[in-house]
Design an enzyme around this catalytic site. Sequence first.
Site, mmCIF file in Angstrom:
data_model
loop_
_atom_site.group_PDB
_atom_site.id
_atom_site.type_symbol
_atom_site.label_atom_id
_atom_site.label_comp_id
_atom_site.label_asym_id
_atom_site.label_seq_id
_atom_site.Cartn_x
_atom_site.Cartn_y
_atom_site.Cartn_z
ATOM 1 N N GLU A 127 0.857 -1.199 0.000
ATOM 2 C CA GLU A 127 0.000 0.000 0.000
ATOM 3 C C GLU A 127 0.883 1.236 0.000
ATOM 4 O O GLU A 127 1.987 1.196 0.517
ATOM 5 C CB GLU A 127 -0.865 0.099 1.271
ATOM 6 C CG GLU A 127 -1.315 -1.169 1.839
ATOM 7 C CD GLU A 127 -1.761 -1.038 3.306
ATOM 8 O OE1 GLU A 127 -1.963 0.072 3.814
ATOM 9 O OE2 GLU A 127 -1.891 -2.095 3.914
ATOM 10 N N LYS A 129 2.541 4.535 1.269
ATOM 11 C CA LYS A 129 2.781 5.080 2.599
ATOM 12 C C LYS A 129 2.419 6.564 2.558
ATOM 13 O O LYS A 129 3.128 7.383 1.974
ATOM 14 C CB LYS A 129 4.256 4.900 2.997
ATOM 15 C CG LYS A 129 4.527 5.332 4.420
ATOM 16 C CD LYS A 129 5.926 4.902 4.846
ATOM 17 C CE LYS A 129 6.176 5.140 6.320
ATOM 18 N NZ LYS A 129 6.030 6.515 6.742
ATOM 19 N N ASP A 131 1.788 10.335 3.421
ATOM 20 C CA ASP A 131 2.538 11.309 4.200
ATOM 21 C C ASP A 131 1.553 12.243 4.896
ATOM 22 O O ASP A 131 1.218 13.303 4.397
ATOM 23 C CB ASP A 131 3.427 12.101 3.238
ATOM 24 C CG ASP A 131 4.632 12.641 3.933
ATOM 25 O OD1 ASP A 131 4.787 12.386 5.139
ATOM 26 O OD2 ASP A 131 5.422 13.338 3.270
ATOM 27 N N TYR A 241 -5.896 2.217 7.245
ATOM 28 C CA TYR A 241 -4.978 1.188 6.757
ATOM 29 C C TYR A 241 -4.729 0.014 7.683
ATOM 30 O O TYR A 241 -4.044 -0.918 7.295
ATOM 31 C CB TYR A 241 -3.658 1.792 6.302
ATOM 32 C CG TYR A 241 -2.948 2.677 7.298
ATOM 33 C CD1 TYR A 241 -2.569 2.201 8.559
ATOM 34 C CD2 TYR A 241 -2.632 3.992 6.969
ATOM 35 C CE1 TYR A 241 -1.911 3.015 9.463
ATOM 36 C CE2 TYR A 241 -1.967 4.811 7.868
ATOM 37 C CZ TYR A 241 -1.610 4.319 9.115
ATOM 38 O OH TYR A 241 -0.968 5.117 9.999
ATOM 39 N N LYS A 330 11.072 3.079 1.636
ATOM 40 C CA LYS A 330 11.032 4.539 1.473
ATOM 41 C C LYS A 330 11.577 4.964 0.128
ATOM 42 O O LYS A 330 12.668 4.544 -0.257
ATOM 43 C CB LYS A 330 11.876 5.196 2.565
ATOM 44 C CG LYS A 330 11.385 4.920 3.963
ATOM 45 C CD LYS A 330 10.359 5.920 4.399
ATOM 46 C CE LYS A 330 11.011 6.930 5.302
ATOM 47 N NZ LYS A 330 10.079 7.856 5.906
ATOM 48 N N CYS A 424 22.142 46.709 -11.279
ATOM 49 C CA CYS A 424 22.309 45.381 -11.858
ATOM 50 C C CYS A 424 23.590 44.763 -11.289
ATOM 51 O O CYS A 424 24.642 45.414 -11.307
ATOM 52 C CB CYS A 424 22.402 45.515 -13.378
ATOM 53 S SG CYS A 424 23.032 44.029 -14.186
ATOM 54 N N CYS A 427 26.347 44.871 -14.226
ATOM 55 C CA CYS A 427 26.900 46.089 -14.821
ATOM 56 C C CYS A 427 26.609 47.339 -13.997
ATOM 57 O O CYS A 427 27.095 48.417 -14.333
ATOM 58 C CB CYS A 427 26.369 46.269 -16.243
ATOM 59 S SG CYS A 427 24.628 46.670 -16.303
ATOM 60 N N CYS A 442 17.403 44.636 -15.693
ATOM 61 C CA CYS A 442 18.534 45.548 -15.845
ATOM 62 C C CYS A 442 18.210 46.471 -17.016
ATOM 63 O O CYS A 442 17.774 46.023 -18.070
ATOM 64 C CB CYS A 442 19.794 44.735 -16.142
ATOM 65 S SG CYS A 442 21.118 45.688 -16.882
ATOM 66 N N CYS A 449 25.849 45.201 -20.849
ATOM 67 C CA CYS A 449 25.792 44.456 -19.588
ATOM 68 C C CYS A 449 26.411 43.073 -19.804
ATOM 69 O O CYS A 449 25.892 42.276 -20.587
ATOM 70 C CB CYS A 449 24.348 44.327 -19.112
ATOM 71 S SG CYS A 449 24.195 43.280 -17.651
#
Length: 692
Positions: A127, A129, A131, A241, A330, A424, A427, A442, A449
Amino acid sequence: MSQNRKPEQESNQEPSALVLERVTYLREQLAHHLYRYHVLDAPEIADAEYDLLFDELLALEHAYPSLHSVSSPTQRVGAPALDQFEKVQHARPMLSLDKASSREELEQWMQRCRNRLGDVALTFTCEPKIDGVAVALVYENGELTLAATRGDGNEGENISANVRTIGSIPLTLSGEASHLAPKLEVRGEIYIPLDRFHAFNAAAIAEGEKPMVNPRNGAAGSLRQLDSKVTAGRPLTMFCYSLGGSEGDWQPQTQEEVLSTFAEWGLRTNPALEVVADLDQCLHYIERLELRRDDLGYEIDGVVIKVNDLSQQQVLGSVTRKPRWAIAYKFAAQEATSVVQSVDFQVGRTGAITPVARLQPTFVGGVTVTNATLHNMDEIARLDLHVGDRVMIRRAGDVIPQIAGVILSQRPTDAKAVGLPDGCPSCGSLIHRTDEEVVARCSAPRDTCPAKRKEGLKHFVSRLAFDVDGLGDKLIDQLVDQGLVSNAADLFALSRDQLIALERMGEKSADNLLGALKAAKQTTLPRMIYALGIREVGEATAAGLALSFGDMESLMAADLHALERVPDVGPVVAKSVQEFFAQPEHCDVVAALQQLGVNWPAIDVIAPESLPLTGQTWVLTGTLETMPRSAAKQQLIDLGAKVAGSVSAKTTVVVAGPGAGSKLEKAQSLGIQVRSEEALLELFNQYKKEVE
Ligand code: IVH
């Protein structure tokens, strides 16, 4: 289902037999419909009809206080707030699970089971698992009398009032339950489905409230509310479960039977349960589930494998709070916590400034993560992210890691707020942020740049553009930093000596790179347009522009009107293309490329007059049911038609949907062809086939 109820006059009278009968009927009906809605996901009545039954029951319960029952569906809206949760002792400890994370570990576990059980037939259940949060539900004579958290395994907290608000958990079991198992403990996991998690968070953000960090935290936090009315508003559900214990005549033989009986009693169980007979089948299940992981609609962190036969489970018993008869396989963790060490700002090809979190290296989902994108300043504000914060990071599939949330309770006192830099980072030019865009950019012209220049060049040589082998990001950085290259044309003017003089560049690599650049000179018009890196112009748009204009000169000279006639090009893209070519340095690069022998042959254009609906005028009226009107309009334009707002003698076709009024009448009176949405779709499909 709404919760606006109006109380009825209270009465001291005892309810008549008729009232009792009606109350029983209403409670059964409501329980049945909740089950259809929350467990089977197949409602039989509308919410409003449910509300009518609910209101009637509420009124009767209010009129006759002696009818009060904690198992009544009316109790699901929440009970008076508690000062604290009462502690409850578990009849049998709630255990945790041993873990396996490889085939070998799983095989060893199966072998250990076999060794202890001797030569017997063995099957296992597999089944997901889940969370979420483990809970135990106690039913006495079929009535839910207690719901408790796991706590330390021996002692949990009484969260009955909160659990009673969860629609998928029956307050009364159906079927033969009360008769066969007068006392029963059901264990399972309460969790928040992903779609409801996202919807909840979107609503919370819209209301200016705090979103949940992740579904599991959200579920745990929701169950810890002392005011169950708060829990009632949370999108919780449960998968049952395992059997925590039962008294009475019900004697299930297997885990599979436990779960199928739970389902008969109205408890929600996971449909992904499978029984397997050996290691290979088990591994196959794990593999298949991991592939489906992103489609399950809820978060899982692995597979729980249990010995199916309950008497065998008993023989195996447990050690140190973990059963020998079950194991958790897991999956690699997808989520972990890390610390934000700094936030850097990266400048993209178009000047977009993207904040990136530099993280303490953390292993998550099978890789070590050191960076996470923060998208834009709004995202930083939404997360309330500070440098120094401990954060939850999450990886989903191959996607770049995301910061799912900040763990505010662990914020250090010297955590620093994150602000957009003044200039920026590459530059130093001013950073612009307009009202229409969430991104900051920028403001420097592209060539001035260095960051934009580098990103532009990386795009230029990328796979869908010039596809130059051996010209990686590091090399481009070097070429720009050393002043050897400032635009795409400079790449084709590089000499062998210049290349050899670079760090980590041997003669052979230099020759290979020169060869690759030479080969790349012969390209196509769509690739060339895409390579220019015009904002809003991706690969598909570049191809559309190439097909419509046929050569670079026509595209460079196109006005907004001509650009907007290109399929899939709207005003935003058109403006971006026009602005791009309005800058002389961009036209200079195109000319320089050509001079250096880069070649993008002209292609045959699809002449507008050859489009299927050229010369026709269409009118859309009424409701379109399968697509937005704007999409239909755009497709008609793409096919060459004009789309008008009113019907006249010049109209070729009127597409009429439900609710069409005067325009349809006018079309009929003028004898103009009227078509349905279905016919329109057919036309679109037919054209699609032709282009394919
Ligand atoms: S069976 C004695 N089945 O995993 C075994 N547990 O690490 C009892 N969990 O606390 C657990 N999905 O919260 C079982 N399908 C599942 C599960 C599951 C999630 C959780 C449960 C338990 C933890 C054990």
